[in-house]
Structure formats: C-alpha cells, structure tokens
Design an enzyme around this catalytic site. Structure first.
Site, mmCIF file in Angstrom:
data_model
loop_
_atom_site.group_PDB
_atom_site.id
_atom_site.type_symbol
_atom_site.label_atom_id
_atom_site.label_comp_id
_atom_site.label_asym_id
_atom_site.label_seq_id
_atom_site.Cartn_x
_atom_site.Cartn_y
_atom_site.Cartn_z
ATOM 1 N N GLU A 1 6.967 -21.482 -27.075
ATOM 2 C CA GLU A 1 6.546 -21.467 -25.671
ATOM 3 C C GLU A 1 6.342 -22.891 -25.183
ATOM 4 O O GLU A 1 5.948 -23.765 -25.972
ATOM 5 C CB GLU A 1 5.227 -20.722 -25.518
ATOM 6 C CG GLU A 1 5.290 -19.267 -25.914
ATOM 7 C CD GLU A 1 3.969 -18.575 -25.631
ATOM 8 O OE1 GLU A 1 3.854 -18.000 -24.541
ATOM 9 O OE2 GLU A 1 3.060 -18.619 -26.466
ATOM 10 N N HIS B 1 3.423 -9.381 -32.263
ATOM 11 C CA HIS B 1 4.782 -9.615 -31.751
ATOM 12 C C HIS B 1 5.780 -10.007 -32.851
ATOM 13 O O HIS B 1 6.861 -9.444 -32.970
ATOM 14 C CB HIS B 1 4.772 -10.711 -30.682
ATOM 15 C CG HIS B 1 3.776 -10.479 -29.592
ATOM 16 N ND1 HIS B 1 3.452 -9.235 -29.128
ATOM 17 C CD2 HIS B 1 3.033 -11.346 -28.859
ATOM 18 C CE1 HIS B 1 2.543 -9.345 -28.149
ATOM 19 N NE2 HIS B 1 2.276 -10.613 -27.984
HETATM 20 C C1 BG6 Z 1 0.743 -12.663 -25.406
HETATM 21 C C2 BG6 Z 1 -0.078 -13.809 -25.919
HETATM 22 O O1 BG6 Z 1 0.505 -11.512 -26.158
HETATM 23 O O2 BG6 Z 1 2.118 -13.014 -25.509
HETATM 24 C C3 BG6 Z 1 0.196 -15.068 -25.130
HETATM 25 O O3 BG6 Z 1 -1.470 -13.474 -25.811
HETATM 26 C C4 BG6 Z 1 1.673 -15.377 -25.158
HETATM 27 O O4 BG6 Z 1 -0.536 -16.165 -25.640
HETATM 28 C C5 BG6 Z 1 2.473 -14.139 -24.745
HETATM 29 O O5 BG6 Z 1 1.916 -16.429 -24.254
HETATM 30 C C6 BG6 Z 1 3.953 -14.378 -24.947
HETATM 31 O O6 BG6 Z 1 4.656 -13.335 -24.335
HETATM 32 P P1 BG6 Z 1 6.115 -13.575 -23.770
HETATM 33 O O7 BG6 Z 1 6.545 -12.230 -23.298
HETATM 34 O O8 BG6 Z 1 6.002 -14.608 -22.692
HETATM 35 O O9 BG6 Z 1 6.901 -14.071 -24.939
#
Ligand code: BG6
Length: 512
Positions: free
Chosen positions: A240, A264
C-alpha cells in the site's frame, strides 16, 4: 521486456456467461454503525449498485442504528451525498447518480438512534423488523460485536421462525489473537447458529480474488502444474502507498501483521493453495480452505521480518515517518510492514515456500500473487547462465490492475539462439464491460440469498490466527522481536530482501 497482449473476443465471453442472478428475497438490512464511514463509503454504494442491477426486492429496506444525533432525513441526505461522490469517483460510464434508483432507495431508509448496549434500542428495532427476514450488519468497533449479538439474542431478534431468516454480518477485526478469536466465536455461537454468522473479509468480495478459484478449477491446463513438482515458490504481496491516515490509535494496537495477515493474506494463500472442493457449496469450499490453513507449519522468528516506515518521499512529495503520525507514540514499536516465509505441510506443497509481504507507505500500491515455476532442464541451453534463463512466472493481479500475466522465455529473432523474456497479459478491463464495484455487492447479495461461500467459518478464522500466533507471542517480547526500518516510498526493509536471498531468491520488484 517485450509485451504480448492477449486479444479479446466477446464471443468467447458470451459462450462462458452464466445464468442471470435473481433479486434477493425481501429483507430489512439493519446496519449497526449506520451513521459511520464504512456505511457511507462502501455499504450504501454497494446497495445502490445492487439496486441498479435489479437485485433488490421491493420489500428491501435499510434501518441505520447509531448513537449520533441524526434523523432519517439528515441520514438520507448524507447517503445521497456519499452516493454522488461515489458515482463521480468511478470515472467510467454512469458518473451521474440515477435518480430513479435514488428515489427508490430514499423511501426505504430510516434512522434509529440508540445505544448498542441498551435493551430499549432492540425493543424499538424489533418493531421495525417485524416478522420478516433481517440482516444485522455490525459496522462497528470490535468491542461491540459481542454485546450487540447478546442483545439481539435476548430480544429474540435472531429467532428464525416461519421460514424467515435472521443473519448477522461481522466485520473485522475478528479477535486480536487466537484466544480472543476463539472467545468471540464461542460468544456468538452461544446465540447464533454457525449458518447465521457471516464473517466478512472484504478481500473475498474482490472479483479477482474470486477469480483465483475460477482460474484454477475451470481450466484444464493450470491444475496439473499446480504442485511441488512444478512450482518453485509463491510470492503474495499486498503493498500500500497509504500510511495509517486517521487510524493511528487503532493501528498502534494492531500493526501490519494483525491487520492484514491472518485475514486477507491467509485468504489469498488459501485460495491459491487449497485442494479442489467437491462442489462450490459453502462448506465444501470452506473445508478445503481450513485444511490448507491448518497445514501451515509453525512459524519461526527467523522467518519473519517486521518493519516500520520512517520519513521519505512518495510520488515526489515528502511524507512523515510512522512515529510522527497522529495518535502514534513517538517510541512506537508497532510494525507497518511484515514479510514472512511459510511452509505448507501437505502432499501438494511440501518444500514450496510461500513468501508473504504487506506494508504501508511502500513505493506502489499493488496486490498480487506470483507463482514462480521451476526452471526447465538446461540440457539445450547448457551454455546459458542460469540467471539468464527467464523464470516462468504466473502473476495473478488483484489490484489496482486486475488480470493475469504469464512470463516466459522466447527466442529473440536473429541468426543465433538467444533467449528473451516476454509477457502475455490478460487484463480484466479489456475483456469484461462490468463497471468498478465496491467489492461489497457480492457479499451483501450472497448474505441476503444465504450463500456463505465467500464468508469465513469459525474454523477458517481460527486457522488464520493459529498460523500467526507464534509470531504474535514473539512480538509481545519486544527485546526479542527486532523492528527494522524502511523509508516511506521504498520497497520495504532490506532485511526482507535477505529473507529471500538466503534461499537464493528475490522479491518481484515493486513496480507497476
Ligand atoms: C483493511 C485494513 O482491512 O484492509 C487496512 O484494516 C488496509 O489497513 C485495507 O488498508 C486494505 O484493503 P484494500 O482493499 O485497499 O487492499
């Protein structure tokens, strides 16, 4: 690297199309935390998209429950603004809010002001839900999950009689370690049956994550190669560029490992490594995921690298370090990056390392799964140095680009035999015309239709936590758990490179 782009054919797409989904049964969609950010940013836009697609019944309505001083009129105006932002941001077709759909939704939203911890709120809620189907969506801080479900149970809102369903959607974080996840599971299961609980992992709402199963199990040519004989290792990356934004307080007690890995990243790993389920039935899929997560070897500290970002530059602009973020301790030891090497102890994967990495404030935003295949035998290319043979890699791009890339070697045109690396790319947006979604459409629709395939069962959640628990125990002893640093805008700590280098491997670059 030379590029070969796969050509698109709408005929093939048409031939593969499935049946059109039908509207979900009538339902009162109760959102605890209905005045909050998640509701406005994701749930309401997802519901709007479902309405546009004709997937909501006329008997659909929303009851937003929250403690804030709001009225139904004010809330509707806020939802309207949030939807206008959402459609304007998607930047493709339909950048204007559809008035017919908004009129339809507008009449179906009501606000219920009350405390999540007082019985009176639930008495009033019972009058709104009456005797129909209901989804109770817990878009609230995790400390309210248990109390809300207890109250729903006491006020008999979770009773399913006369063919109606009552389902509870639980957001993350589901526990902060194995023990607390177990306790939460047993508390919820004291009131609800497992089939009434929909534990969300928003990664499972992403089209490209769902596509992993389609790719693996609907094509004849991947699966025979999908094993230790042919695969050298797997890299799973969730990088990110954002920092902790306004979530410093939450993040300080959480960190990258708890925030991203047991949920995730473990879901991406499970989708990639699971055996074929006997059907796409929810339990068949979740059984296979559980099996593979349970087969993860206990992690050793030397297989984990934790990092925290310091000040740096991103997109040409200076950004501050983690310890200077709001609500972050100046001597914080919370990791904003984690990389690890996992081994899966089963017949298919023994000896094939899975390297996982995730972090904030990295050089680019990119989530992908890269399957690195073994080199071909060298007989024909004896005089070619190993490092000059193109590694065969299949990359499943989850975001921001969505698709699949195959990298392989080809002969460079010319009188002598020289090999070059080429890439063949399938890009979702070139093949399919679907507009971008929030990722919550499928999850909400599936919950209303009773399909729990994309939700986590109690044992899936616990298996994810079990896999990382040794690292959590280790991090609780700060003297033993080193914290490396990396500059914001970089590819992460150099120690993470060393994790792969010691196995003679390297991470794929963090480039677009
Ligand atoms: C969330 C986390 O579950 O997922 C965040 O708490 C993170 O910190 C986010 O930024 C990332 O999700 P995506 O869909 O942007 O990859």
């Amino acid at each position: 690297m030379d590029g070969i782009v796969a050509s698109a054919s709408s005929e093939i797409q048409g031939a593969g199309a499935g049946t059109q989904p039908r509207p979900a049964p009538p339902c009162t969609f109760v959102v605890f935390g209905g005045g909050g950010d998640l509701t406005k940013r994701l749930l309401v836009p997802a519901i709007y998209n479902l309405a546009c697609a004709g997937l909501l019944d006329d008997g659909f309505s929303i009851v937003a429950v929250d403690w804030a001083e709001l009225s139904s009129e004010i809330l509707r105006a806020q939802f309207h603004d949030a939807l206008q932002d959402f459609v304007a941001r998607r930047g493709t077709s339909a950048t204007v809010l559809r008035d017919d759909i908004w009129q339809w939704l507008d009449t179906r939203v009501t606000y219920l002001r009350g405390s999540f911890e007082e019985a009176e709120t639930y008495d009033r809620l019972a009058q709104r839900v009456a005797g129909g189907n209901a989804v109770f969506y817990l878009a609230v801080a995790a400390r309210f999950f248990g109390p809300i479900v207890d109250h729903l149970g006491t006020s008999r809102l979770t009773d399913e009689a006369n063919g109606v369903y009552r389902r509870v959607v639980v957001e993350k974080p589901f526990g902060h370690d194995l023990q607390s996840a177990r306790e939460l599971n047993s508390r919820l299961l004291g009131t609800l049956r497992e089939r009434q609980i929909y534990r969300i992992d928003h990664y499972l709402g992403k089209e490209t994550v769902q596509n992993i199963m389609a790719l693996r199990f609907s094509n004849g040519f991947f699966e025979p190669l999908w094993n230790r004989q042919n695969i050298d290792h797997v890299q799973i990356t969730a990088a990110e560029t954002v920092g902790v934004e306004k979530r410093g307080r939450f993040y300080e007690g959480t960190g990258a490992l708890r925030d991203m890995v047991p949920n995730h990243l473990m879901q991406l790993l499970a989708m990639t490594a699971m055996e074929a389920p006997v059907s796409f039935d929810a339990d068949a899929v979740r059984d296979e995921k559980s099996k593979v997560l349970k087969a993860i070897h206990s992690l050793m500290p030397e297989d984990v690298v934790r990092g925290q970002y310091t000040a740096g530059t991103l997109g040409g602009a200076p950004v501050r370090g983690y310890r200077d973020e709001p609500d972050v301790a100046p001597d914080s030891r919370t990791e904003t990056y984690v990389a690890m090497k996992l081994n899966i102890d089963n017949w298919r994967w023994a000896g094939v390392p899975f390297y996982l990495r995730t972090g904030k404030r990295l050089a680019i935003r990119k989530t992908e799964i890269a399957i690195h295949f073994r080199h071909a035998p060298y007989a024909l290319f004896r005089d070619t140095p190993v490092e000059r043979l193109t590694p065969n890699i299949m990359i499943m791009h989850i975001q921001p680009t969505e698709g699949v890339t195959m990298q392989f070697g080809a002969k460079i045109p010319g009188p002598t035999v020289r090999l070059g690396g080429v890439r063949m790319k399938f890009d979702y947006s070139e093949w399919f015309s679907e507009g971008p979604s929030t990722g919550y459409e499928t999850l909400i629709y599936d919950c209303m239709t009773g399909d729990a395939t994309l939700f986590q069962r109690a044992d899936n959640i616990e298996a994810g936590w079990r896999a990382v628990q040794p690292v959590l125990d280790w991090c609780d002893r700060p003297d033993e758990a080193p914290l490396c640093s990396y500059a914001a805008g970089s590819a992460g700590p150099v120690e993470a490179d060393a994790l792969l280098a010691r196995d003679g491997r390297h991470w794929l670059g963090l480039t677009a």
